[in-house]
Design a protein around this motif. Structure first.
Motif, PDB file in Angstrom:
ATOM      1  N   SER A 116       0.731  -1.139   0.043  1.00  0.00           N
ATOM      2  CA  SER A 116       0.045   0.073  -0.019  1.00  0.00           C
ATOM      3  C   SER A 116       0.724   1.384   0.023  1.00  0.00           C
ATOM      4  N   LEU A 117       2.164   1.110   0.777  1.00  0.00           N
ATOM      5  CA  LEU A 117       2.874   2.292   0.717  1.00  0.00           C
ATOM      6  C   LEU A 117       3.584   2.601  -0.757  1.00  0.00           C
ATOM      7  N   CYS A 118       3.977   1.430  -1.424  1.00  0.00           N
ATOM      8  CA  CYS A 118       4.554   1.459  -2.588  1.00  0.00           C
ATOM      9  C   CYS A 118       3.813   2.004  -3.727  1.00  0.00           C
ATOM     10  N   GLY A 119       2.293   2.010  -3.586  1.00  0.00           N
ATOM     11  CA  GLY A 119       1.546   2.365  -4.525  1.00  0.00           C
ATOM     12  C   GLY A 119       1.550   3.895  -4.936  1.00  0.00           C
ATOM     13  N   VAL A 120       2.379   4.855  -4.035  1.00  0.00           N
ATOM     14  CA  VAL A 120       2.595   6.098  -4.294  1.00  0.00           C
ATOM     15  C   VAL A 120       4.407   6.227  -3.931  1.00  0.00           C
ATOM     16  N   PRO A 121       5.117   5.923  -4.697  1.00  0.00           N
ATOM     17  CA  PRO A 121       6.590   5.920  -4.674  1.00  0.00           C
ATOM     18  C   PRO A 121       7.354   7.299  -4.762  1.00  0.00           C
ATOM     19  N   ASP A 122       6.544   8.238  -4.153  1.00  0.00           N
ATOM     20  CA  ASP A 122       6.903   9.639  -4.336  1.00  0.00           C
ATOM     21  C   ASP A 122       8.503   9.638  -3.421  1.00  0.00           C
ATOM     22  N   PRO A 123       9.581  10.243  -4.055  1.00  0.00           N
ATOM     23  CA  PRO A 123      10.859  10.343  -3.306  1.00  0.00           C
ATOM     24  C   PRO A 123      10.873  11.169  -2.237  1.00  0.00           C
ATOM     25  N   ARG A 124       9.858  12.261  -2.154  1.00  0.00           N
ATOM     26  CA  ARG A 124       9.763  13.157  -1.005  1.00  0.00           C
ATOM     27  C   ARG A 124       9.039  12.598   0.208  1.00  0.00           C
ATOM     28  N   ARG A 125       8.524  11.274  -0.087  1.00  0.00           N
ATOM     29  CA  ARG A 125       7.713  10.753   1.231  1.00  0.00           C
ATOM     30  C   ARG A 125       8.924  10.137   2.351  1.00  0.00           C
ATOM     31  N   ARG A 126       8.932  10.428   3.307  1.00  0.00           N
ATOM     32  CA  ARG A 126       9.644   9.975   4.560  1.00  0.00           C
ATOM     33  C   ARG A 126       8.859   9.484   5.693  1.00  0.00           C
ATOM     34  N   ILE A 127       8.686   8.033   5.598  1.00  0.00           N
ATOM     35  CA  ILE A 127       7.623   7.554   6.525  1.00  0.00           C
ATOM     36  C   ILE A 127       8.488   6.882   7.673  1.00  0.00           C
ATOM     37  N   VAL A 128       7.775   7.236   8.839  1.00  0.00           N
ATOM     38  CA  VAL A 128       8.266   6.450   9.896  1.00  0.00           C
ATOM     39  C   VAL A 128       7.077   5.599  10.673  1.00  0.00           C
ATOM     40  N   LEU A 129       7.539   4.141  10.847  1.00  0.00           N
ATOM     41  CA  LEU A 129       6.621   3.217  11.022  1.00  0.00           C
ATOM     42  C   LEU A 129       7.190   2.373  12.548  1.00  0.00           C
ATOM     43  N   VAL A 130       6.383   2.885  13.420  1.00  0.00           N
ATOM     44  CA  VAL A 130       6.621   2.214  15.044  1.00  0.00           C
ATOM     45  C   VAL A 130       5.939   0.946  14.924  1.00  0.00           C
ATOM     46  N   THR A 131       6.781   0.213  15.228  1.00  0.00           N
ATOM     47  CA  THR A 131       6.337  -1.538  15.153  1.00  0.00           C
ATOM     48  C   THR A 131       7.238  -2.311  16.240  1.00  0.00           C
ATOM     49  N   HIS A 132       7.276  -3.607  15.826  1.00  0.00           N
ATOM     50  CA  HIS A 132       7.827  -4.531  16.656  1.00  0.00           C
ATOM     51  C   HIS A 132       9.127  -5.355  15.997  1.00  0.00           C
ATOM     52  N   SER A 133       9.715  -6.150  16.684  1.00  0.00           N
ATOM     53  CA  SER A 133      10.958  -6.814  16.303  1.00  0.00           C
ATOM     54  C   SER A 133      10.427  -7.694  15.209  1.00  0.00           C
ATOM     55  N   GLY A 134       9.411  -8.343  15.298  1.00  0.00           N
ATOM     56  CA  GLY A 134       8.943  -9.511  14.199  1.00  0.00           C
ATOM     57  C   GLY A 134       8.764  -8.756  13.107  1.00  0.00           C
ATOM     58  N   VAL A 135       8.241  -7.636  13.105  1.00  0.00           N
ATOM     59  CA  VAL A 135       7.793  -6.817  11.586  1.00  0.00           C
ATOM     60  C   VAL A 135       9.257  -6.478  11.108  1.00  0.00           C
ATOM     61  N   PHE A 136      10.280  -6.140  11.696  1.00  0.00           N
ATOM     62  CA  PHE A 136      11.534  -6.004  11.195  1.00  0.00           C
ATOM     63  C   PHE A 136      12.068  -7.283  10.430  1.00  0.00           C
ATOM     64  N   ASP A 137      11.900  -8.555  11.098  1.00  0.00           N
ATOM     65  CA  ASP A 137      12.293  -9.635  10.271  1.00  0.00           C
ATOM     66  C   ASP A 137      11.366 -10.008   9.254  1.00  0.00           C
ATOM     67  N   ALA A 138      10.124  -9.675   9.177  1.00  0.00           N
ATOM     68  CA  ALA A 138       9.327 -10.050   8.186  1.00  0.00           C
ATOM     69  C   ALA A 138       9.466  -8.887   7.028  1.00  0.00           C
ATOM     70  N   VAL A 139       9.766  -7.769   7.125  1.00  0.00           N
ATOM     71  CA  VAL A 139      10.113  -6.719   6.222  1.00  0.00           C
ATOM     72  C   VAL A 139      11.279  -7.280   5.466  1.00  0.00           C
ATOM     73  N   PHE A 140      12.257  -7.924   6.206  1.00  0.00           N
ATOM     74  CA  PHE A 140      13.503  -8.141   5.646  1.00  0.00           C
ATOM     75  C   PHE A 140      13.403  -9.410   4.540  1.00  0.00           C
ATOM     76  N   GLU A 141      12.699 -10.384   5.204  1.00  0.00           N
ATOM     77  CA  GLU A 141      12.274 -11.519   4.524  1.00  0.00           C
ATOM     78  C   GLU A 141      11.518 -11.111   2.951  1.00  0.00           C
TER      79      GLU A 141
END
Length: 201
Positions: A116-141
């Motif tokens: 959903s974020l990648c649908g608008v790949p504007d280079p000016r977007r700087r997005i902070v996502l506050v989340t959990h350690s498992g999400v870091f693992d999932a994003v990497f995979e």
């Protein structure tokens, strides 16, 4: 488009409540100060208490209201005491018990949010996502397409920064840094001692 993944601050781990500890609030204020100079355009957070409190501290620094999205929640483990429940990254095959999320379901949930974020790949977007350690693992995979069991070291209020640059011959995703905690140390290089009373305002 730049994505700053932030793990929530240290929490009290009191049964029935995962509110931030005094140290966790200090960490949240520190990461907020760090992000205040990054030109943040969006602030998203998990719906869980420890993440929302961290996002609120960041919001004071960056001047944005946090948007809550349950797709950023930690993998759902169900009720405590389920016998023989495998670790999250091993829940890949077979039906999961009621209230328990398989690793595949978790990847699909996190991947849906990223898409959903990648649908608008504007280079000016700087997005902070506050989340959990498992999400870091999932994003990497998801982004690296390894399909392998990988666990990343992620400290409380550490920052990992990804850049999405579709069409780049070097690859659409660039990892600028992982588990950055420079903002959580004082000038001597040692971790600051937690304060008993902390306010970001």
């Amino acid at each position: 488009m730049h994505i700053f993944l932030v793990r929530h601050g240290r929490d009290s781990r009191v049964p029935g409540s995962r509110s931030l500890s005094p140290e966790g609030l200090r960490q949240a204020c520190s990461v907020g100060a760090r992000l205040s100079g990054q030109g943040v355009t969006e602030l998203w957070t998990s719906s869980l208490e420890r993440a929302r409190a961290t996002a609120q501290a960041i919001s004071w620094a960056v001047g944005l209201d946090p948007v809550v999205d349950r797709r950023l929640d930690e993998i759902r483990a169900g009720a405590a005491g389920i016998p023989d429940l495998p670790p999250p990254r091993e829940r890949r095959r077979g039906p999961a018990p009621d209230g328990v999320e398989s690793w595949g379901e978790f990847l699909e949930r996190v991947g849906c949010f990223l898409s959903s974020l990648c649908g608008v790949p504007d280079p000016r977007r700087r997005i902070v996502l506050v989340t959990h350690s498992g999400v870091f693992d999932a994003v990497f995979e998801i982004l690296c397409g390894t399909g392998a069991r990988v666990e990343l070291a992620v400290e409380n209020c550490a920052v990992t920064r990804w850049e999405y640059r579709p069409g780049s011959p070097a690859g659409a995703w660039l990892l600028h840094g992982h588990n950055d905690t420079a903002h959580l140390t004082n000038t001597s290089g040692r971790s600051e001692r937690p304060r008993e009373t902390v306010s970001c305002q």
